[in-house]
Each structure stands twice: as structure tokens, then as C-alpha cells.
Design a protein around this motif. Structure first.
Motif, mmCIF file in Angstrom:
data_model
loop_
_atom_site.group_PDB
_atom_site.id
_atom_site.type_symbol
_atom_site.label_atom_id
_atom_site.label_comp_id
_atom_site.label_asym_id
_atom_site.label_seq_id
_atom_site.Cartn_x
_atom_site.Cartn_y
_atom_site.Cartn_z
ATOM 1 N N LEU A 60 0.829 -1.203 0.000
ATOM 2 C CA LEU A 60 0.000 0.000 0.000
ATOM 3 C C LEU A 60 0.864 1.255 0.000
ATOM 4 N N ASP A 61 1.992 1.221 0.717
ATOM 5 C CA ASP A 61 2.913 2.358 0.668
ATOM 6 C C ASP A 61 3.490 2.526 -0.734
ATOM 7 N N ALA A 62 3.909 1.405 -1.339
ATOM 8 C CA ALA A 62 4.440 1.465 -2.707
ATOM 9 C C ALA A 62 3.369 1.963 -3.670
ATOM 10 N N GLY A 63 2.132 1.473 -3.506
ATOM 11 C CA GLY A 63 1.042 1.916 -4.351
ATOM 12 C C GLY A 63 0.773 3.402 -4.208
ATOM 13 N N LEU A 64 0.890 3.928 -2.985
ATOM 14 C CA LEU A 64 0.688 5.358 -2.760
ATOM 15 C C LEU A 64 1.700 6.180 -3.552
ATOM 16 N N PHE A 65 2.975 5.781 -3.516
ATOM 17 C CA PHE A 65 3.994 6.543 -4.240
ATOM 18 C C PHE A 65 3.836 6.377 -5.750
ATOM 19 N N VAL A 66 3.385 5.220 -6.191
ATOM 20 C CA VAL A 66 3.083 5.053 -7.622
ATOM 21 C C VAL A 66 1.994 6.037 -8.032
ATOM 22 N N LEU A 67 0.954 6.159 -7.229
ATOM 23 C CA LEU A 67 -0.143 7.070 -7.549
ATOM 24 C C LEU A 67 0.324 8.524 -7.601
ATOM 25 N N LEU A 68 1.128 8.931 -6.607
ATOM 26 C CA LEU A 68 1.568 10.321 -6.548
ATOM 27 C C LEU A 68 2.493 10.670 -7.705
ATOM 28 N N TYR A 69 3.466 9.810 -7.978
ATOM 29 C CA TYR A 69 4.431 10.132 -9.032
ATOM 30 C C TYR A 69 3.810 9.981 -10.417
ATOM 31 N N THR A 70 2.834 9.091 -10.562
ATOM 32 C CA THR A 70 2.123 9.006 -11.836
ATOM 33 C C THR A 70 1.279 10.252 -12.056
ATOM 34 N N ALA A 71 0.639 10.742 -11.004
ATOM 35 C CA ALA A 71 -0.114 11.999 -11.113
ATOM 36 C C ALA A 71 0.824 13.145 -11.477
ATOM 37 N N LEU A 121 1.321 4.172 -17.812
ATOM 38 C CA LEU A 121 2.140 2.957 -17.859
ATOM 39 C C LEU A 121 3.538 3.208 -17.319
ATOM 40 N N GLY A 122 4.132 4.349 -17.708
ATOM 41 C CA GLY A 122 5.483 4.663 -17.250
ATOM 42 C C GLY A 122 5.561 4.822 -15.747
ATOM 43 N N GLY A 123 4.569 5.477 -15.149
ATOM 44 C CA GLY A 123 4.571 5.657 -13.702
ATOM 45 C C GLY A 123 4.441 4.346 -12.961
ATOM 46 N N VAL A 124 3.502 3.508 -13.399
ATOM 47 C CA VAL A 124 3.318 2.205 -12.740
ATOM 48 C C VAL A 124 4.575 1.355 -12.879
ATOM 49 N N ALA A 125 5.154 1.329 -14.088
ATOM 50 C CA ALA A 125 6.318 0.478 -14.325
ATOM 51 C C ALA A 125 7.556 0.996 -13.595
ATOM 52 N N LEU A 126 7.865 2.289 -13.752
ATOM 53 C CA LEU A 126 9.122 2.816 -13.207
ATOM 54 C C LEU A 126 9.111 2.904 -11.688
ATOM 55 N N VAL A 127 8.043 3.431 -11.118
ATOM 56 C CA VAL A 127 8.017 3.581 -9.656
ATOM 57 C C VAL A 127 7.945 2.213 -8.988
ATOM 58 N N SER A 128 7.200 1.271 -9.566
ATOM 59 C CA SER A 128 7.167 -0.091 -9.015
ATOM 60 C C SER A 128 8.541 -0.738 -9.107
ATOM 61 N N LEU A 129 9.212 -0.545 -10.243
ATOM 62 C CA LEU A 129 10.561 -1.089 -10.420
ATOM 63 C C LEU A 129 11.531 -0.504 -9.396
ATOM 64 N N GLU A 130 11.439 0.811 -9.192
ATOM 65 C CA GLU A 130 12.333 1.448 -8.221
ATOM 66 C C GLU A 130 12.102 0.906 -6.816
ATOM 67 N N GLN A 131 10.837 0.746 -6.429
ATOM 68 C CA GLN A 131 10.532 0.223 -5.091
ATOM 69 C C GLN A 131 11.032 -1.216 -4.946
ATOM 70 N N ALA A 132 10.852 -2.014 -6.004
ATOM 71 C CA ALA A 132 11.296 -3.411 -5.939
ATOM 72 C C ALA A 132 12.820 -3.507 -5.864
ATOM 73 N N LEU A 133 13.517 -2.712 -6.676
ATOM 74 C CA LEU A 133 14.989 -2.736 -6.650
ATOM 75 C C LEU A 133 15.523 -2.252 -5.302
#
Length: 301
Positions: free
Chosen positions: A29-40, A253-265
Motif C-alpha cells: 500500500l505504501d508502494a502503491g501510494l507513491f506510484v499514484l503520486l508520481y504518476t499523477a 504505464l510509465g509511472g506504474v512500471a518505473l516507480v514499481s521497479l524502483e521500489q522493488a529494486l
């Protein structure tokens, strides 16, 4: 395909808090929050880029919204403070735009970068911002709900998505495209170029300010080096390029992919994760010049 993704991804984020996520619930949920903010934030940058302007001021708008909300929320409450903080970012955009929007290309980019540096310096020097020590920010709604920040981030994301779709599907798209292709021709066709650019910059800055306000209430602390960081502006720029410029689906797509990738790495590799993250960005920019949207277009063809 594209419309299915535009419907599926927002639905997935709206459904995320209700899924059985087990021990990973808090992290996801924390990762999802940052995905939402940076995608916005990326969607708001792309809204400005559709007029042909390269803005490096989105870090400044993000910071204005963050500090505005941080200073106002303790006195006015969460929603009024958040809205007024975003309007402060919009006012900053109007000031910047009225002075610089007659500039083109790199000249506007340099002016917008200078604007960000001026605001960061003011945040460091002014006493009511906390200076270099930073500013504590209360949680949304006084901490009544642990997931309040997530739902606020989702609301900001949906607003950014709605504005991007409106700009893509309405006649405003034609005015933005005319400004991007040739301002001289756009003026001959009757397009009020400066007004279109200023309106785009204002809408983008308000969304960026809302994202900054929610970010401050999530992190509970702001510093000028973080809130007005150039990295924030660069991330707002990189995500649409990665996903595909001048579209709604691209930044999504870029926000979901990049921010999720950054959190996972960051979770799996920790030290040195930025090296792999940067290498992936370079490969995508080199071999996918139209971003992820271009890949979808080729597969559809």
C-alpha cells in the motif's frame, strides 16, 4: 487495448486496499501510494509538455503544494489546507508563466529551473518554513485512519487522469498540438498561444501541488532539499518519456512500471539499485524512442 488499460489500472489501485495482501499489505500500500503520486505528477508534466514546453519547474510546484499544505493543514484541516496549498502552486505557475511563456525550448527550461532554485533558497531562508531544519507535517485527518493518505493519493491520481483525458479527447488537444508544432501557424489559425500554454501550466501545477501536499502528509516531514528537489522534476519528465509522450496512457504505464521497479529494486538490491535502474532507463530511451505506448502500437499493428 488502450481503453482497457485506462480502465483496469485505476480500478486495480482502487481495489488494492481490499485485496488479501498478507504480510506484504503495509509495504504494497505504501508502494502503491507513491506510484499514484508520481504518476499523477508525470501526468501533470505531460499536460504542459503537450504545448511544446520543457518544464523543469514541477519540482517547485510539488514543493509549493507540500509546504503550503504543511503550513495550512494544522490551522484549517486536511482538505482546505491541501486545496489551498495546490492553489499556491497554481499561483506560482501563473507568476512563472506570465513572465516566461514567451520563451521557447531550452530558454523556458532554464527559466523554470531557476524558478525552482529560487523557491528552494527561500524555503531554506524563511523562518516560518523551518529553514534547513525542515517542517513537520501532521498526518491527514489527524491520523484518524492509517490509509487516509492512500485514498487522498488515489483522489489526486484520478483528478490527474481525468484532466489528461479531457485534454486528450477535447478540442483543447488541437490547440495544444498547434502550439507544439508551430506557434506562428497556431496564431494564424486563431489559437491564443500564451493563454493555452498558461492554462496548461496552471492545471499541471495544481495537480503537482496536490501530489506534494499528500506526499508531505504521508512522510510527516518536509525539507527544502527533498520537497524542491531537481530529482522530482526529472522524475516527472522521465516517466512520460519512458511510457510515451503526449498521451494519457504513456505516463500511466510509465509511472506504474518505473516507480514499481524502483521500489522493488530498493527492496531487493538496496545498495547500488540506482545503477540498475539507470541502465534500464538508458536502454528503453535508446531502443524504445516512443516508449511503452509505441510497443503496444506495434503489437496492435
Amino acid at each position: 487495448m488502450r481503453r482497457s488499460l485506462l480502465l483496469f489500472l485505476p480500478f486495480l489501485f482502487a481495489l488494492l486496499p481490499f485485496l488479501p495482501l498478507g504480510v506484504w499489505r503495509a509495504f504494497l500500500l505504501d508502494a502503491g501510494l507513491f506510484v499514484l503520486l508520481y504518476t499523477a505528477l508525470a501526468l501533470s508534466w505531460d499536460l504542459v509538455a503537450r504545448t511544446g514546453q520543457l518544464s523543469l519547474a514541477h519540482g517547485a510546484f510539488f514543493g509549493l503544494g507540500a509546504y503550503g499544505a504543511g503550513l495550512l493543514v494544522p490551522h484549517l484541516g486536511t482538505l482546505p489546507g491541501l486545496v489551498l496549498g495546490s492553489l499556491l502552486a497554481g499561483l506560482g505557475a501563473l507568476v512563472l508563466g506570465s513572465v516566461t511563456l514567451r520563451l521557447h525550448g531550452l530558454y523556458f527550461a532554464i527559466a523554470s529551473l531557476a524558478f525552482s532554485e529560487v523557491l528552494r533558497t527561500l524555503a531554506l531562508k524563511l523562518p516560518f518554513t523551518g529553514g534547513p531544519i525542515g517542517l513537520p507535517v501532521p498526518p491527514p485527518f489527524g491520523g484518524a485512519s492509517p490509509w487516509a493518505a492512500y485514498y487522498l493519493a488515489l483522489a489526486v491520481f484520478l483528478l490527474a487522469l481525468a484532466l489528461s483525458l479531457w485534454a486528450e479527447w477535447s478540442p483543447f488537444r488541437l490547440a495544444q498540438a498547434a502550439c507544439r508544432q508551430s506557434e506562428a501557424v497556431a496564431r494564424v489559425l486563431g489559437v491564443r498561444v500564451v493563454r493555452v500554454k498558461l492554462w496548461s501550466l496552471f492545471l499541471g501545477s495544481v495537480v503537482a501541488g496536490l501530489a506534494g501536499g499528500v506526499y508531505g502528509m504521508k512522510t510527516l516531514f518536509l525539507s527544502p532539499y527533498d520537497a524542491f528537489s531537481l530529482a522530482r522534476a526529472v522524475e516527472a519528465l522521465v516517466i512520460p518519456i519512458f511510457g510515451g509522450l503526449y498521451t494519457t496512457l504513456g505516463p500511466l504505464l510509465g509511472g506504474v512500471a518505473l516507480v514499481s521497479l524502483e521500489q522493488a529494486l530498493r527492496l531487493w538490491i538496496q545498495e547500488g539499485y540506482l545503477v540498475i535502474y539507470g541502465a534500464i532507463l538508458i536502454l528503453v530511451i535508446l531502443f524504445l524512442p516512443r516508449g511503452l505506448v509505441g510497443v503496444l502500437g506495434r503489437r496492435r499493428g
